[in-house]
Structures are given as structure tokens and as C-alpha cells.
Scaffold this active site. Sequence first.
Site, PDB file in Angstrom:
ATOM      1  CG  ASP A  53      -1.793   1.162   1.382  1.00  0.00           C
ATOM      2  OD1 ASP A  53      -1.815   1.997   0.453  1.00  0.00           O
ATOM      3  OD2 ASP A  53      -2.494   1.249   2.407  1.00  0.00           O
ATOM      4  CG  HIS A  58      -9.531   1.064   4.347  1.00  0.00           C
ATOM      5  ND1 HIS A  58      -9.934   1.892   5.380  1.00  0.00           N
ATOM      6  CD2 HIS A  58      -8.182   1.099   4.349  1.00  0.00           C
ATOM      7  CE1 HIS A  58      -8.871   2.428   5.953  1.00  0.00           C
ATOM      8  NE2 HIS A  58      -7.793   1.954   5.359  1.00  0.00           N
ATOM      9  CD  GLU A  92      -6.931   3.792   2.440  1.00  0.00           C
ATOM     10  OE1 GLU A  92      -6.354   2.727   2.176  1.00  0.00           O
ATOM     11  OE2 GLU A  92      -6.611   4.536   3.379  1.00  0.00           O
ATOM     12  CD  GLU A  96      -4.558  -0.337   0.044  1.00  0.00           C
ATOM     13  OE1 GLU A  96      -4.418  -1.565   0.258  1.00  0.00           O
ATOM     14  OE2 GLU A  96      -4.987   0.449   0.905  1.00  0.00           O
TER      15      GLU A  96
HETATM   16 MG   LIG Z   1      -4.576   1.902   2.240  1.00  0.00          MG
END
Ligand SMILES: [Mg+2]
Length: 372
Positions: free
Chosen positions: A197, A299, A249, A223
Site C-alpha cells: 500500500d 478497507h 478507501e 494499493e
Molecule cells: Mg490503504
Amino acid sequence: MKITDIEGIILRLPVVRAIGDGCQSVLLIRVHTDEGLVGIGEAHTNPLVSKAILDAPLCSVSAEGLRSLLIGEDPRDIGRLWDKMYKHSATYGRRGALMHAMSGVDIALWDLLGKIAGLPIHRLLGGPRRDAVRAYASDLSQPDLGDTIALARRHCEAGFRAMKFGWGGLGQNPRADARAVAAIRAEIGDAMDLMIDIGVPMPLDDALYLGRAFADSGVYFLEEPLSPDDVAGFARLVAQSPTPIATGEKETTQYPYLDLMDRGGLRIIQPDVARVGGISETLRIVHHAEARGARVIPHCWSTDILVAATLHVLAVQRDAPYLEFNATDNPLRTDLLVEPMRVVDGFVRVPDGPGLGITLNDDTIARYRWTG
Ligand SMILES: [Mg+2]
């Protein structure tokens, strides 16, 4: 049955740091009724902002606080109350903080309905397709690669079969990121799923470089390497990256996900149940994704209230690859419930008590309650 009060409670760690951890200061929401039943929810947001949205008095017919809108209403009318909140906050809401607060109220209403019916929420949503969901350990990348690798080892030992590292030092130097991810892969072996991420926007060319480099390390998804608003950039990245791309998210309501999937080409989207509009709106997003063959991996980086709400949604999804599981040592995640959520052999069980199926730990609430 009538709603008598909506209470926003801020819980805050003694020291809050400027890191990518949204579980240092949280908003717990309680919806009270005239029959004594209480629904529990959480808004994943800046808690003081969302609390103000709950408490704000009437300003105009399209700019009212949520508490005064819902007092006196029947809490079982979840769909109608969702529309009422959306309509009567339309001039200051519709996206962002308002939707975060609405999410917490929506989760609490579903908890209440389950308690009234004596059934877990997933049963009210059509029934579970699974009784446990595979979890990935979600952790922060550390400034020192050796420390990140030590965490990876710890997650393997804890029984996880997948893990994600994010934020921290990632996204500054693509070649260093590629080397770090190769080192983590060498440590955890090929059987483990590994997600990365980035969390902060990087140039498209750098994101493309990572999409190609991470494929060599078998990364499950990359991500949020681009701005949430750069849908055209995502379209180019998804089309060219051999590593799957995930994002979503920071969005609220179903509408941005339509854009991400239809214009951005996203095949993995990540709505947060305590941000997008609660369980009600998450289900609408899930249905859109199912119709497009896209995957929903929510998320989920906050308290066990959010973990429970997310598990009820995952239980009814046709396709539910993973639960994100915050693996950091944080008492707001680990100590908020009388029976905290646990990972056993890489899976987390879907709660099966009435409503969310959780009981709050009053000692933890008293200890971290913040009153300003
Ligand atoms: Mg994230």
C-alpha cells in the site's frame, strides 16, 4: 420503538502521531431507544468533525445535524432513515465527513435491528455464505527494512497467510521500494500473499515501474499509488501494470466506485464500511462490483466495531477474498471488546450473536475517553 438519543464518544490514545494510522483517535456512536436497546457503530474519520455533524442543531431543511433528524424515529426503518439523513444534509454533506458520520449511525441501526430480531446482521442481509474470512495482517512499513522484515516474520508466526505493508517510507524511491518488497518476499516465502500500500500519490511512471517490478515478487495487489481523484491515471495504470491495482478507501457513497470501475478499470475496490455510508451503502457497492466481476476487499483499519461490521458484509458477499486486519499493537483495536476479534489459523470468525455480535469493554472506553 423510538430513537431517544444519538451519542458520539471520542476515544483517543494519549499520544497521537502523524503516521498512517487512523485508529489513534476514533468515534464510537451509540443509538439509544425508548425500550432500552442500544445500537453500536463507528465512524472512521476525524472524530471531532463527525461528532459535530451528529450534534449540530437545525440550520435549514437541507443542513441539519443527524441527531435531531433521527430522534423520535423508528430505528428499524434503516433505508428510509438513510435517505432522510442524506436529503437533510445535502447542502453540507453528500460526500466526505457527513458520510463518515452517517456510516456510524447506519452501522448502529443495523446493530439495533439485529438485537431487536435476535439475529446476527448477516442473517438480516440474506444469510452468510461463509462463517469465517481469511485475514491479511495489515501493518505499517518501517523506516528500517530490517524492522519491517521482523514484523513480517511475526505475522507468519501468528498464523497469517497473507500480509500487507503500507505507508511509512514507501513511495519515496521506486527502486528502493522494489528492493524492499523483494527482500520481504524472500523472507516470507512463496506461499504467503503479499500486498503493498503506497498510500500517497506518486508519479504515474513510478507507479508503472512498481507495477512491473512487484510482479517479480508476486505482489497480490498494489494499493493507492495515485491520487484518488486521478481516475484517468488509474485507467492507464490498470491497463499496463502486470500487478493488480487496488484503491478506494478514501471514497464515500457508491458513486465514485462506479467511476473507478467503469472509467478507471479497477478490478479491486476497497470501500470502508465506516466511511462510505455504512453497511447499507457498502452493500450497494458490492452489488455494483458483482455485476462487473470486480472484487471488493474492504478497507478495515480501525476498531473491532468496524471489523465486526465488515465481517457481516464479507459474510454475504459472493466473493470475499480477504478481511483487512490491523496487526499493530494498539489498545483501541485490541482492547475495545470484551471478546476481541482474533485470527485463528489465518481466519477470523464472523460474529454470530444478535446485531454486530459484540460487547464493548467499558473499562477501555473509560480509560481512553476524550472530552477535549
Ligand atoms: Mg490503504
